[in-house]
Scaffold this motif. Structure first.
Motif, PDB file in Angstrom:
ATOM      1  N   MET A   1       0.842  -1.171   0.000  1.00 26.35           N
ATOM      2  CA  MET A   1       0.000   0.000   0.000  1.00 26.35           C
ATOM      3  C   MET A   1       0.890   1.237   0.000  1.00 26.35           C
ATOM      4  O   MET A   1       1.929   1.276   0.654  1.00 26.35           O
ATOM      5  N   PHE A   2       0.449   2.231  -0.732  1.00 25.41           N
ATOM      6  CA  PHE A   2       1.211   3.469  -0.886  1.00 25.41           C
ATOM      7  C   PHE A   2       0.265   4.638  -0.582  1.00 25.41           C
ATOM      8  O   PHE A   2      -0.523   5.029  -1.431  1.00 25.41           O
ATOM      9  N   PRO A   3       0.293   5.177   0.655  1.00 29.37           N
ATOM     10  CA  PRO A   3      -0.616   6.280   0.971  1.00 29.37           C
ATOM     11  C   PRO A   3      -0.209   7.562   0.254  1.00 29.37           C
ATOM     12  O   PRO A   3       0.976   7.864   0.118  1.00 29.37           O
ATOM     13  N   MET A   4      -1.226   8.302  -0.188  1.00 26.80           N
ATOM     14  CA  MET A   4      -1.014   9.600  -0.817  1.00 26.80           C
ATOM     15  C   MET A   4      -1.938  10.596  -0.118  1.00 26.80           C
ATOM     16  O   MET A   4      -3.144  10.366  -0.045  1.00 26.80           O
ATOM     17  N   LEU A   5      -1.357  11.677   0.375  1.00 25.62           N
ATOM     18  CA  LEU A   5      -2.122  12.704   1.064  1.00 25.62           C
ATOM     19  C   LEU A   5      -2.195  13.954   0.212  1.00 25.62           C
ATOM     20  O   LEU A   5      -1.208  14.357  -0.395  1.00 25.62           O
ATOM     21  N   SER A   6      -3.367  14.561   0.195  1.00 25.26           N
ATOM     22  CA  SER A   6      -3.521  15.866  -0.434  1.00 25.26           C
ATOM     23  C   SER A   6      -3.205  16.918   0.616  1.00 25.26           C
ATOM     24  O   SER A   6      -3.599  16.784   1.779  1.00 25.26           O
ATOM     25  N   THR A   7      -2.493  17.954   0.208  1.00 26.40           N
ATOM     26  CA  THR A   7      -2.092  18.978   1.160  1.00 26.40           C
ATOM     27  C   THR A   7      -2.341  20.374   0.598  1.00 26.40           C
ATOM     28  O   THR A   7      -2.137  20.620  -0.583  1.00 26.40           O
ATOM     29  N   GLU A   8      -2.785  21.248   1.479  1.00 26.88           N
ATOM     30  CA  GLU A   8      -3.015  22.636   1.080  1.00 26.88           C
ATOM     31  C   GLU A   8      -1.716  23.427   1.017  1.00 26.88           C
ATOM     32  O   GLU A   8      -1.662  24.477   0.390  1.00 26.88           O
ATOM     33  N   ASN A   9      -0.653  22.925   1.670  1.00 24.91           N
ATOM     34  CA  ASN A   9       0.630  23.609   1.649  1.00 24.91           C
ATOM     35  C   ASN A   9       1.731  22.553   1.528  1.00 24.91           C
ATOM     36  O   ASN A   9       2.186  21.995   2.530  1.00 24.91           O
ATOM     37  N   LEU A  10       2.137  22.285   0.304  1.00 24.50           N
ATOM     38  CA  LEU A  10       3.122  21.236   0.047  1.00 24.50           C
ATOM     39  C   LEU A  10       4.450  21.525   0.751  1.00 24.50           C
ATOM     40  O   LEU A  10       5.085  20.620   1.286  1.00 24.50           O
ATOM     41  N   GLU A  11       4.850  22.772   0.798  1.00 23.79           N
ATOM     42  CA  GLU A  11       6.110  23.142   1.448  1.00 23.79           C
ATOM     43  C   GLU A  11       6.083  22.765   2.935  1.00 23.79           C
ATOM     44  O   GLU A  11       7.037  22.184   3.457  1.00 23.79           O
ATOM     45  N   GLN A  12       4.984  23.054   3.633  1.00 30.83           N
ATOM     46  CA  GLN A  12       4.867  22.693   5.048  1.00 30.83           C
ATOM     47  C   GLN A  12       4.820  21.183   5.229  1.00 30.83           C
ATOM     48  O   GLN A  12       5.421  20.645   6.158  1.00 30.83           O
ATOM     49  N   ALA A  13       4.107  20.489   4.349  1.00 35.15           N
ATOM     50  CA  ALA A  13       4.026  19.030   4.437  1.00 35.15           C
ATOM     51  C   ALA A  13       5.401  18.400   4.216  1.00 35.15           C
ATOM     52  O   ALA A  13       5.774  17.442   4.910  1.00 35.15           O
ATOM     53  N   LEU A  14       6.170  18.921   3.260  1.00 31.68           N
ATOM     54  CA  LEU A  14       7.513  18.406   3.013  1.00 31.68           C
ATOM     55  C   LEU A  14       8.434  18.656   4.200  1.00 31.68           C
ATOM     56  O   LEU A  14       9.257  17.808   4.548  1.00 31.68           O
ATOM     57  N   ARG A  15       8.270  19.791   4.848  1.00 34.16           N
ATOM     58  CA  ARG A  15       9.066  20.073   6.045  1.00 34.16           C
ATOM     59  C   ARG A  15       8.709  19.075   7.146  1.00 34.16           C
ATOM     60  O   ARG A  15       9.589  18.521   7.809  1.00 34.16           O
ATOM     61  N   PHE A  16       7.415  18.831   7.366  1.00 33.48           N
ATOM     62  CA  PHE A  16       6.958  17.916   8.408  1.00 33.48           C
ATOM     63  C   PHE A  16       7.447  16.497   8.150  1.00 33.48           C
ATOM     64  O   PHE A  16       8.120  15.893   8.986  1.00 33.48           O
ATOM     65  N   TYR A  17       7.120  15.933   6.976  1.00 37.61           N
ATOM     66  CA  TYR A  17       7.455  14.535   6.681  1.00 37.61           C
ATOM     67  C   TYR A  17       8.917  14.344   6.281  1.00 37.61           C
ATOM     68  O   TYR A  17       9.467  13.263   6.453  1.00 37.61           O
ATOM     69  N   GLY A  18       9.542  15.392   5.754  1.00 32.45           N
ATOM     70  CA  GLY A  18      10.937  15.301   5.352  1.00 32.45           C
ATOM     71  C   GLY A  18      11.879  15.722   6.453  1.00 32.45           C
ATOM     72  O   GLY A  18      12.526  14.891   7.091  1.00 32.45           O
ATOM     73  N   GLU A  19      11.936  17.008   6.709  1.00 33.32           N
ATOM     74  CA  GLU A  19      12.888  17.553   7.674  1.00 33.32           C
ATOM     75  C   GLU A  19      12.645  17.036   9.099  1.00 33.32           C
ATOM     76  O   GLU A  19      13.564  16.591   9.775  1.00 33.32           O
ATOM     77  N   LEU A  20      11.406  17.078   9.576  1.00 33.40           N
ATOM     78  CA  LEU A  20      11.134  16.729  10.976  1.00 33.40           C
ATOM     79  C   LEU A  20      11.014  15.226  11.227  1.00 33.40           C
ATOM     80  O   LEU A  20      11.344  14.749  12.302  1.00 33.40           O
ATOM     81  N   LEU A  21      10.515  14.465  10.228  1.00 34.67           N
ATOM     82  CA  LEU A  21      10.380  13.019  10.399  1.00 34.67           C
ATOM     83  C   LEU A  21      11.468  12.227   9.683  1.00 34.67           C
ATOM     84  O   LEU A  21      11.521  11.014   9.792  1.00 34.67           O
ATOM     85  N   GLY A  22      12.312  12.905   8.929  1.00 37.78           N
ATOM     86  CA  GLY A  22      13.449  12.232   8.307  1.00 37.78           C
ATOM     87  C   GLY A  22      13.184  11.585   6.964  1.00 37.78           C
ATOM     88  O   GLY A  22      13.965  10.761   6.507  1.00 37.78           O
ATOM     89  N   GLY A  23      12.096  11.948   6.304  1.00 43.54           N
ATOM     90  CA  GLY A  23      11.807  11.395   4.984  1.00 43.54           C
ATOM     91  C   GLY A  23      12.786  11.897   3.935  1.00 43.54           C
ATOM     92  O   GLY A  23      13.262  13.027   4.000  1.00 43.54           O
ATOM     93  N   THR A  24      13.072  11.039   2.967  1.00 42.77           N
ATOM     94  CA  THR A  24      13.999  11.365   1.880  1.00 42.77           C
ATOM     95  C   THR A  24      13.247  11.379   0.563  1.00 42.77           C
ATOM     96  O   THR A  24      12.553  10.415   0.226  1.00 42.77           O
ATOM     97  N   GLU A  25      13.384  12.454  -0.174  1.00 42.90           N
ATOM     98  CA  GLU A  25      12.679  12.593  -1.458  1.00 42.90           C
ATOM     99  C   GLU A  25      13.192  11.563  -2.467  1.00 42.90           C
ATOM    100  O   GLU A  25      14.397  11.453  -2.686  1.00 42.90           O
ATOM    101  N   THR A  26      12.249  10.830  -3.085  1.00 44.20           N
ATOM    102  CA  THR A  26      12.612   9.849  -4.113  1.00 44.20           C
ATOM    103  C   THR A  26      11.980  10.158  -5.461  1.00 44.20           C
ATOM    104  O   THR A  26      12.360   9.570  -6.466  1.00 44.20           O
ATOM    105  N   TYR A  27      10.999  11.059  -5.488  1.00 44.81           N
ATOM    106  CA  TYR A  27      10.324  11.399  -6.743  1.00 44.81           C
ATOM    107  C   TYR A  27       9.714  12.780  -6.597  1.00 44.81           C
ATOM    108  O   TYR A  27       9.230  13.144  -5.529  1.00 44.81           O
ATOM    109  N   ARG A  28       9.718  13.527  -7.717  1.00 42.51           N
ATOM    110  CA  ARG A  28       9.139  14.871  -7.748  1.00 42.51           C
ATOM    111  C   ARG A  28       8.552  15.094  -9.124  1.00 42.51           C
ATOM    112  O   ARG A  28       9.168  14.775 -10.136  1.00 42.51           O
ATOM    113  N   PHE A  29       7.325  15.646  -9.150  1.00 41.35           N
ATOM    114  CA  PHE A  29       6.693  15.999 -10.416  1.00 41.35           C
ATOM    115  C   PHE A  29       6.116  17.397 -10.320  1.00 41.35           C
ATOM    116  O   PHE A  29       5.407  17.701  -9.363  1.00 41.35           O
TER     117      PHE A  29
END
Length: 123
Positions: A1-29
């Protein structure tokens, strides 16, 4: 399963899941310029984050059809207390401080920038 969330502010979501939770970007469109969809790797899992752009979604359904608790994500972290400290310093809303649960896990709850519940537990 691959969850996908819709976000009103992608920059804030990337900070939360990336910077604060340690997620690493693997794809960008798209690859160049302002992204509308980004995939982050968190441990052995991936999460997709899609910007709400105002364009009609592919499936034709409203992106914000309901209010309240609709989804809860569980994220495994090395240290719940250290992650909560990092989240607090980053201005994240802490819903439940780290605590031992009867089933043996130490958990805490935070809210992501779009109000989704995120349970943090030891990995």
């Amino acid at each position: 399963m691959f969850p996908m969330l819709s976000t009103e502010n992608l920059e804030q979501a990337l900070r939360f899941y990336g910077e604060l939770l340690g997620g690493t970007e693997t794809y960008r469109f798209p690859e160049g310029g302002q992204p509308v969809f980004v995939v982050l790797k968190l441990g052995e899992s991936d999460i997709g984050l899609g910007a709400i752009t105002g364009a009609p979604p592919l499936h034709g359904q409203p992106l914000r059809p309901a209010q309240g608790h609709r989804i809860e994500l569980c994220v495994y972290v090395d240290d719940v207390d250290a992650t909560i400290a990092r989240m607090r310093a980053g201005g994240v809303s802490i819903l439940l401080e780290p605590s031992e649960q009867p089933w043996g896990e130490r958990v805490a709850y935070v809210s992501d920038p779009d109000g989704n519940l995120v349970m943090l537990t030891r990995g």
